[in-house]
Design a protein around this motif. Structure first.
Motif, PDB file in Angstrom:
ATOM      1  N   CYS A 128       0.719  -1.293   0.115  1.00 23.96           N
ATOM      2  CA  CYS A 128      -0.315   0.028  -0.041  1.00 23.96           C
ATOM      3  C   CYS A 128       0.551   1.191  -0.011  1.00 23.96           C
ATOM      4  O   CYS A 128       0.400   2.530  -0.541  1.00 23.96           O
ATOM      5  CB  CYS A 128      -0.914  -0.068   1.105  1.00 23.96           C
ATOM      6  SG  CYS A 128      -2.094  -1.439   1.237  1.00 23.96           S
ATOM      7  N   MET A 129       2.176   1.356   0.603  1.00 26.11           N
ATOM      8  CA  MET A 129       2.874   2.341   0.578  1.00 26.11           C
ATOM      9  C   MET A 129       4.513   1.829   0.504  1.00 26.11           C
ATOM     10  O   MET A 129       4.565   1.062   1.236  1.00 26.11           O
ATOM     11  CB  MET A 129       2.436   2.900   1.853  1.00 26.11           C
ATOM     12  CG  MET A 129       3.284   4.420   2.123  1.00 26.11           C
ATOM     13  SD  MET A 129       2.943   4.875   3.820  1.00 26.11           S
ATOM     14  CE  MET A 129       4.348   6.458   3.940  1.00 26.11           C
ATOM     15  N   ARG A 130       5.198   2.649  -0.210  1.00 24.67           N
ATOM     16  CA  ARG A 130       6.825   2.703  -0.176  1.00 24.67           C
ATOM     17  C   ARG A 130       7.187   3.645   0.104  1.00 24.67           C
ATOM     18  O   ARG A 130       6.868   4.999  -0.115  1.00 24.67           O
ATOM     19  CB  ARG A 130       7.195   2.250  -1.692  1.00 24.67           C
ATOM     20  CG  ARG A 130       6.825   0.817  -2.309  1.00 24.67           C
ATOM     21  CD  ARG A 130       7.449   0.695  -3.563  1.00 24.67           C
ATOM     22  NE  ARG A 130       7.204  -0.547  -4.348  1.00 24.67           N
ATOM     23  CZ  ARG A 130       7.547  -1.702  -3.796  1.00 24.67           C
ATOM     24  NH1 ARG A 130       8.490  -1.794  -2.855  1.00 24.67           N
ATOM     25  NH2 ARG A 130       6.982  -2.681  -4.498  1.00 24.67           N
ATOM     26  N   ALA A 131       8.440   3.597   1.003  1.00 26.75           N
ATOM     27  CA  ALA A 131       9.291   4.888   1.523  1.00 26.75           C
ATOM     28  C   ALA A 131      10.660   4.724   1.069  1.00 26.75           C
ATOM     29  O   ALA A 131      11.079   3.440   1.218  1.00 26.75           O
ATOM     30  CB  ALA A 131       8.768   5.097   2.910  1.00 26.75           C
ATOM     31  N   THR A 132      11.448   5.645   1.095  1.00 34.57           N
ATOM     32  CA  THR A 132      12.922   5.528   1.230  1.00 34.57           C
ATOM     33  C   THR A 132      13.266   6.464   2.172  1.00 34.57           C
ATOM     34  O   THR A 132      12.618   7.603   2.503  1.00 34.57           O
ATOM     35  CB  THR A 132      13.609   5.826  -0.088  1.00 34.57           C
ATOM     36  OG1 THR A 132      13.130   7.256  -0.475  1.00 34.57           O
ATOM     37  CG2 THR A 132      13.180   4.869  -1.162  1.00 34.57           C
ATOM     38  N   GLY A 133      14.323   6.143   2.979  1.00 37.74           N
ATOM     39  CA  GLY A 133      14.723   7.065   3.990  1.00 37.74           C
ATOM     40  C   GLY A 133      16.142   7.409   4.048  1.00 37.74           C
ATOM     41  O   GLY A 133      16.867   6.383   3.799  1.00 37.74           O
ATOM     42  N   THR A 134      16.812   8.471   4.488  1.00 40.64           N
ATOM     43  CA  THR A 134      18.106   8.581   4.682  1.00 40.64           C
ATOM     44  C   THR A 134      18.310   9.090   6.333  1.00 40.64           C
ATOM     45  O   THR A 134      17.520  10.214   6.747  1.00 40.64           O
ATOM     46  CB  THR A 134      18.854   9.833   3.976  1.00 40.64           C
ATOM     47  OG1 THR A 134      18.768   9.352   2.579  1.00 40.64           O
ATOM     48  CG2 THR A 134      20.348   9.675   4.428  1.00 40.64           C
ATOM     49  N   TYR A 135      18.840   8.350   7.093  1.00 36.00           N
ATOM     50  CA  TYR A 135      18.929   8.819   8.552  1.00 36.00           C
ATOM     51  C   TYR A 135      20.293   9.041   8.804  1.00 36.00           C
ATOM     52  O   TYR A 135      21.279   8.286   8.398  1.00 36.00           O
ATOM     53  CB  TYR A 135      18.518   7.437   9.416  1.00 36.00           C
ATOM     54  CG  TYR A 135      16.965   7.333   9.230  1.00 36.00           C
ATOM     55  CD1 TYR A 135      16.062   7.533  10.313  1.00 36.00           C
ATOM     56  CD2 TYR A 135      16.408   6.864   7.964  1.00 36.00           C
ATOM     57  CE1 TYR A 135      14.532   7.507  10.249  1.00 36.00           C
ATOM     58  CE2 TYR A 135      15.086   7.151   7.908  1.00 36.00           C
ATOM     59  CZ  TYR A 135      14.144   7.450   8.931  1.00 36.00           C
ATOM     60  OH  TYR A 135      12.771   7.231   8.847  1.00 36.00           O
ATOM     61  N   HIS A 136      20.517  10.045   9.875  1.00 35.59           N
ATOM     62  CA  HIS A 136      21.790  10.589  10.177  1.00 35.59           C
ATOM     63  C   HIS A 136      22.276   9.908  11.669  1.00 35.59           C
ATOM     64  O   HIS A 136      21.519  10.060  12.510  1.00 35.59           O
ATOM     65  CB  HIS A 136      21.806  11.962  10.155  1.00 35.59           C
ATOM     66  CG  HIS A 136      23.131  12.564  10.561  1.00 35.59           C
ATOM     67  ND1 HIS A 136      23.878  13.049   9.421  1.00 35.59           N
ATOM     68  CD2 HIS A 136      23.692  12.960  11.861  1.00 35.59           C
ATOM     69  CE1 HIS A 136      25.000  13.539   9.873  1.00 35.59           C
ATOM     70  NE2 HIS A 136      25.010  13.448  11.129  1.00 35.59           N
TER      71      HIS A 136
END
Length: 155
Positions: A128-136
């Protein structure tokens, strides 16, 4: 084999994962040794409806943000904060009294930046949903200062 992850957070009041937050979701997170993925399941509550019987988009984004934060800590062994998150809603995620599943995998690291991909699926397994993330990733001192409100600006 899946194993439950212990919370790295000393403050147990987090809305998504805090065991001491009676209004929160109380999510538990699991690491899959075979795939390297982090996952969680949640039965959406009616109080989080957006329109009709669809789970509010903010709750969906929060689920994946929390999951990616846990994945970053599990991958790096260090605390991290969200630097960038991009979401794509693919189909309505209906509140149906059945669990939804969120799964995340780390796709790479460049210095203090950890990159991830995550999906949120309904009880039938449809994405239902896709996400990409960058975490510091933060040093323990920087994280403590941030949590205590003694930090300013981006790290």
């Amino acid at each position: 084999m899946q194993r439950e992850l212990a919370s790295p957070f000393p403050d147990r009041r987090c809305f998504f994962c805090g065991a001491d937050n009676p209004q929160g979701l109380g999510l538990r997170f699991f690491y899959d040794d075979a795939t390297g993925e982090i996952s969680t399941q949640y039965v959406p509550e009616e109080r989080f409806v957006g329109q009709g019987d669809i789970l509010h988009g903010g709750i969906q984004m929060g689920l994946l943000d929390e999951l990616m934060g846990w994945a970053c800590v599990a991958h790096s062994g260090e605390m991290a904060v969200t630097a960038d998150m991009r979401c794509r809603f693919l189909r309505p995620l209906r509140i149906a009294g059945r669990p939804v599943r969120a799964v995340c995998r780390v796709t790479g690291r460049q210095g203090p930046k950890v990159h991830m991909e995550a999906v949120l699926t309904d009880a039938d397994g449809a994405v239902c949903m896709r996400a990409t993330g960058t975490y510091h990733v933060l040093s323990p001192e920087r994280y403590e200062a941030l949590v205590q409100g003694n930090a300013s600006g981006a790290g």
